[in-house]
Design a protein around this motif. Structure first.
Motif, short mmCIF file in Angstrom:
data_model
loop_
_atom_site.label_atom_id
_atom_site.label_comp_id
_atom_site.label_asym_id
_atom_site.label_seq_id
_atom_site.Cartn_x
_atom_site.Cartn_y
_atom_site.Cartn_z
N GLN A 114 -1.75 3.57 -3.56
CA GLN A 114 -0.36 3.39 -3.98
C GLN A 114 0.20 4.62 -4.71
O GLN A 114 0.79 4.53 -5.77
N HIS A 126 -2.84 2.59 -8.19
CA HIS A 126 -3.03 1.21 -7.76
C HIS A 126 -3.43 0.27 -8.88
O HIS A 126 -3.35 -0.94 -8.75
N ASP A 149 7.50 -1.23 -1.36
CA ASP A 149 6.06 -1.19 -1.63
C ASP A 149 5.23 -1.83 -0.52
O ASP A 149 4.07 -2.19 -0.74
#
Length: 593
Positions: A384, A411, A453
């Motif tokens: 992420q 993340h 996301d």
């Protein structure tokens, strides 16, 4: 696919590149020597945690490359000190196994630069230890497998011991398993797990490790020919993918883990040389690219900015000055060796005038129009580091724009941290679920934040000079376009909402200082800003904006430097399902006054 060989003396451009590289390496010797402490360690002047790591082994490569060219006895003494320290760390089992994989690999590589009596003396001093060394590291990622593959070959090349052919085959098979059909090598694979990490920097690094091992091998035994062919195939396929990421300023587009760290500079130089170099001027730009980020003491910025090392702008947790400077210079050293030996894999790495490339497996897309360029993520990956549908590595006429390279907080962090503290571009909806009467539920902004996301690819369609991406989930349907203009970029959004929200904003992270240049902003109206950065002027406009304001908070997450979020406020409130909000934001370069 074959590997060619020509003499550098037959190519004046290559001789010039070798001279440039050798000068850069020689200039760095006093810097590395200054890091050598009285106890033999290669200390870090700004850190205490994780500070030495594998720096001695890469220092050994630097010293060996310079000594090979200069014959300077003082550099040979530094080389021996670096190798001695590497042996000390290899014997210390409290040093992490993965760190020791680097230590032995690059120590052996350094010795291969030596000739004659110097190599014989190194064999007497280090050969028995290296031959008996027990590697207790699992394959923790793909570049680890490549290092272990190279180490095994180097041990035999130096006549320290026979190579374990089955070990070599297994490591090469591991890397082949990690390589997608497109040629991209996913580094986030271990013996225990596979993740959708897809860091571009480590795709290049794995290709580099294989290539640098080939560069220093004095010769290949007939029994090892399949290993060479297998590695060359992996490299060639990997370079085919990397070709799509290259911009005309001598860099390649990166996002995810370790993007634009110093080691990627050296890795790219080696890979470009091994590819066959269709454009000699590109090699010159690659070699010179990181030099403006040199500090007064001769060290280089770990990331491409001139901010103080101690600020760690854009650093990964494991990034340190000594490690990454020296690893980057290792790449230059092996590039010089490839040039000298005339070794190429003939992968035809070059820039087309216009190109558009989409790889749904890795989750990336790239577009090039002459010297204009950008990359785009199709999804958010495992760690992420960047949102889905995120543009990156924007170039206009071969130059950077005052747009900070994206980087989220990781993340393990919360959605709120990603949104508020991250460096990114995209839509941001806030303010809660739909209320029963169709109005907006009054919740705290942090209770309900929606941004791109998704960890599933957006649907992508190529359009003239850009991409259209469409993503739909339980919150909304987003149609986003990123497109090159004649003198800038445009972001177009259409959000069809499925719930009510309090506000909608377009977030754009702007570079406010790179250590040399500051961003100056003039607010012309609620819909237009004038930006001045590094002597160039831009307009940033959004006709649909109710207002646009820079947040006061500053971030050091981006490799670009210090950044801040520009928030473009759009319609509010957004009441009821089926509400559609759309806008266009443009960034255009203005003519020189």
């Amino acid at each position: 696919m074959t590997s060619g060989s020509t003499q550098a003396s037959d190519h004046p451009e290559r001789s010039s590149a070798i001279s440039q590289i050798q000068a850069i390496l020689a200039d760095f010797v006093p810097v590395a020597a200054d890091w050598l402490a009285e106890d033999g360690s290669f200390f870090h002047p700004y850190e205490t945690i994780y500070s030495e790591n594998y720096a001695p082994a890469n220092a050994a490569v630097l010293f060996a490359a310079v000594y090979r060219n200069s014959g300077d006895a003082s550099v040979l003494r530094l080389l021996r000190a670096a190798l001695d320290r590497s042996v000390v760390l290899l014997q210390d089992r409290t040093v992490s196994p993965f760190c020791r994989v680097f230590l032995i690999h690059y120590s052996l590589m350094a010795i291969t630069f030596l000739d004659g009596q110097d190599k014989e003396e190194a064999a007497q001093q280090y050969g028995a230890f290296m031959a008996a060394y027990e590697d207790d590291c699992l394959i923790v990622n793909t570049n680890c497998a490549a290092l272990q593959w190279g180490t095994e070959l180097l041990l035999e090349a130096l006549d320290y011991r026979k190579a374990d052919i089955e070990h070599l085959r297994r490591r090469l098979a591991f890397i082949k398993h990690a390589q997608l059909e497109s040629g991209f090598i996913n580094d986030e694979i271990s013996e225990l797990a596979e993740h959708d990490g897809m860091p571009i920097a480590y795709h290049a690094f794995t290709c580099f490790i294989l290539t640098s091992t080939i560069s220093v091998m004095p010769e290949w035994k007939q029994s090892h020919a399949p290993l060479l062919a297998g590695a060359q195939q992996l490299i060639s396929n990997g370079l085919g993918w990397l070709n799509n990421t290259i911009s005309s300023d001598g860099t390649f587009a990166m996002v995810e883990r370790s993007s634009h760290q110093t080691f990627t500079w050296g890795a790219f130089a080696t890979l470009y040389v091994y590819s066959g170099m269709q454009d000699e001027s590109m090699l010159d730009r690659i070699i010179k690219y990181w030099l403006p980020y040199r500090h007064r003491d001769g060290s280089l910025g770990c990331t491409p900015n001139t901010l103080p090392h101690s600020l760690r702008a854009g650093y990964e947790s494991y990034t340190h000055l000594n490690m990454y400077n020296l690893l980057g210079l290792t790449g230059l050293a092996t590039a010089s060796l490839l040039l000298e030996r005339g070794l190429i894999v003939q992968a035809d790495l070059h820039l087309s005038v216009n190109s558009s490339y989409v790889d749904t497996a890795s989750g990336y897309a790239f577009i090039r129009r002459g010297d204009d360029f950008f990359g785009c993520t199709l999804r958010m990956h495992n760690r992420q580091y960047a949102p889905a549908m995120q543009g990156f590595h924007y170039r206009l006429a071969g130059s950077k724009l005052p747009l900070a390279e994206p980087r989220l907080t990781g993340h393990q962090q919360s959605r709120k941290s990603h949104v508020q503290d991250g460096v990114w571009e995209g839509y941001l909806l806030s303010g809660g679920e739909a209320a029963g009467d169709g109005g907006v539920m009054e919740t705290d902004e942090s209770d309900h934040l929606v941004y791109p996301d998704s960890m599933v690819n957006a649907d992508l369609a190529s359009i003239p000079d850009g991409f259209q991406l469409v993503h739909e989930d339980e919150q909304l349907r987003c149609a986003k376009t990123i497109q090159l203009l004649e003198n800038g970029f445009a972001w177009d959004y259409e959000l069809a909402l499925k719930h009510s929200f309090r506000s909608c904003e377009h977030v754009i992270s702007l570079l406010v200082h790179d250590g040399e240049h500051a961003l100056h902003i003039r607010k012309e109206s609620a819909q237009r800003l004038t930006l001045t950065f590094a002597g160039k002027r831009y307009t940033l406009e959004c006709e649909a904006a109710a207002d646009m304001n820079m947040r006061l908070e500053r971030s050091l997450l981006s490799v670009s430097g210090v950044s801040a979020q520009l928030r473009i406020l759009l319609e509010a409130p957004l009441a009821g399902a089926s509400h559609v909000v759309s806008w266009r934001t443009t960034l255009r370069k203005l003519p020189v006054q």
